[in-house]
Design an enzyme around this catalytic site. Structure first.
Site, mmCIF file in Angstrom:
data_model
loop_
_atom_site.group_PDB
_atom_site.id
_atom_site.type_symbol
_atom_site.label_atom_id
_atom_site.label_comp_id
_atom_site.label_asym_id
_atom_site.label_seq_id
_atom_site.Cartn_x
_atom_site.Cartn_y
_atom_site.Cartn_z
ATOM 1 N N GLY A 212 0.839 -1.200 0.000
ATOM 2 C CA GLY A 212 0.000 0.000 0.000
ATOM 3 C C GLY A 212 0.867 1.239 0.000
ATOM 4 N N ASN A 213 0.279 2.384 0.309
ATOM 5 C CA ASN A 213 1.081 3.613 0.418
ATOM 6 C C ASN A 213 0.457 4.516 1.486
ATOM 7 O OD1 ASN A 213 -0.882 5.484 -0.937
ATOM 8 N ND2 ASN A 213 -0.547 4.043 -2.622
#
Ligand code: CTP
Length: 400
Positions: A212-213
């Site tokens: 993810g980020n």
């Protein structure tokens, strides 16, 4: 959420029996999320008390040009009150007040504030049947409308005098929906459908882990709120985010992965007029997702494949939609952003540079440069994301 949410409403109450309904009106405005201040004409205090209205509006009520408090006399500045207001609503508006409004008479605080108001002014006539039908009243109503003031029409029914007919002030619920509709009809994105993506995407590695980020989704949510405030019907396709939104014009569609976001966006793109892709979509996803939790071992290699570029696919598909992308860059910012603008067939691109302090993920602020299809660049100061959303829509609306 109502279009009145966060708006400053100045309610003027005049001396009619319908003044008791103003108390309900204040409650409804507060419930809609508005900030309310009340000005009363001196005679209206015989019908409803300032204490009731100040308690309900959560603000002091003004009825005179100055307030005497102990030995201090406080000037109630009608210009400040008028400038504070996003909307002024005079309800009930008696025949006497209507007549003074048409002539510019200024013998009380309410009338002085009315004359100073630059905002939209609504008035709700309330009087007995024959007064309402009198030629002079009808003339005054027409005149006020010709000044740009908006009449909330009186309703028919039993009047306080016992007579039946027109003249009764509209019911508070009806007044609020009339005002909301009227505000909406004047908004620049009314009848437009806006599609917005927000947040990160999560690409599963196994049932418990993902790539993810750090995107919070805040910028996309602010864009959605601004679009709705401008009257648009909004589809907000969001990756996992803790942001919340509650607005009758916003439909939120939750997705997790880039592939899900791709499908959702394509479902709505055809019917939209404006699409703004602010999501931080993962560029890579694991080629295969382990069916069980991957056990600890001495090293692990995960094979990644590129996700589909949602924005680029819309650029290929677009007909007359206005398409806006974001670019988050660390080097050669302008050049890279212009490259993306052309490659992805965009109408605008919003550039964030990670080199700017206060810009980027998880911040309440952002510093952007907006570049249009002619590659004109507009650089903005560091601002709250709410303000940045306003700037972005200003640039879009100019080019629609
Ligand atoms: N975007 C998208 N789908 C992807 C990747 C990005 O729709 N799979 C969109 C983003 O929402 C953003 C824009 O493309 O509006 C730019 O994203 P960015 O990651 O900065 O650019 P990329 O084109 O992915 O290029 P690079 O990662 O090489 O900078």
């Amino acid at each position: 959420m109502s279009v009145l949410s966060g708006k400053n409403i100045l309610l003027g109450v005049t001396a009619g029996i319908a003044a008791y309904k103003s108390t309900y009106l204040v409650r409804l405005f507060i419930k809609a999320g508005a900030h309310v201040k009340v000005i009363m004409t001196p005679a209206s205090k015989d019908f409803v008390t300032p204490l009731t209205l100040s308690t309900l509006s959560k603000n002091p009520v003004h009825s005179a040009f100055y307030t005497k408090e102990d030995e201090n006399e406080l000037w109630n500045n009608h210009v400040d009150l008028a400038l504070w207001a996003d909307y002024m609503i005079i309800a009930p508006a008696t025949a006497n007040t209507l007549s003074k409004m048409t002539n510019g008479t200024c013998d009380n605080l309410l009338l002085a504030t009315y004359l100073s108001a630059k905002c939209k002014v609504f008035f709700a006539p309330a009087m007995d049947l024959d007064m309402y039908k009198h030629t002079s009243t009808l003339k005054n109503l027409k005149k006020l409308e010709s000044y740009g003031n908006i009449m909330i029409p009186a309703e028919s029914g039993e009047l306080a005098s016992g007579l039946h007919g027109e003249g009764r002030m509209a019911e508070p619920e009806n007044m609020v929906s009339f005002i909301e509709k009227e505000i909406l009809s004047g908004l620049p994105l009314k009848d437009k459908q806006v599609l917005i993506t927000a947040g990160p995407t999560y690409e599963a590695i196994d049932p418990v882990r993902f790539i993810g980020n750090h995107s919070s989704g805040k910028m996309g949510f602010e864009l959605a709120k601004e679009a709705a405030n401008l009257g648009a019907d909004v589809i907000l396709v969001s990756g996992p985010s803790n942001e919340n939104v509650n607005h009758s014009l916003i439909k939120r569609v939750d997705v997790v992965s880039a592939a899900q976001m791709y499908t959702a966006v394509h479902q709505y793109f055809n019917d939209c007029n404006i699409a703004i892709l602010s999501a931080a979509v993962a560029d890579f996803r694991p080629v295969s997702i382990a069916s069980g939790k991957i056990k600890k071992k001495n090293g692990l290699t995960i094979e990644l494949a590129q996700t589909k570029d949602i924005l680029a696919s819309l650029g290929e598909e677009k007909k007359d939609q206005f398409l806006v992308g974001f670019a988050l860059e660390t080097d050669n910012e302008l050049e890279n952003a212009k490259g993306k603008l052309q490659r992805k067939n965009l109408d605008l691109i919003v550039l964030n540079s990670l080199n700017d302090k206060g810009a980027g993920f998880k911040k309440a602020t952002n510093k952007v440069t907006i570049i249009d299809a002619e590659e004109q660049c507009f650089e903005f100061e560091l601002k709250s994301k709410t303000e940045v959303a306003k700037d972005i829509f200003n640039e879009i609306i100019k080019r629609l």
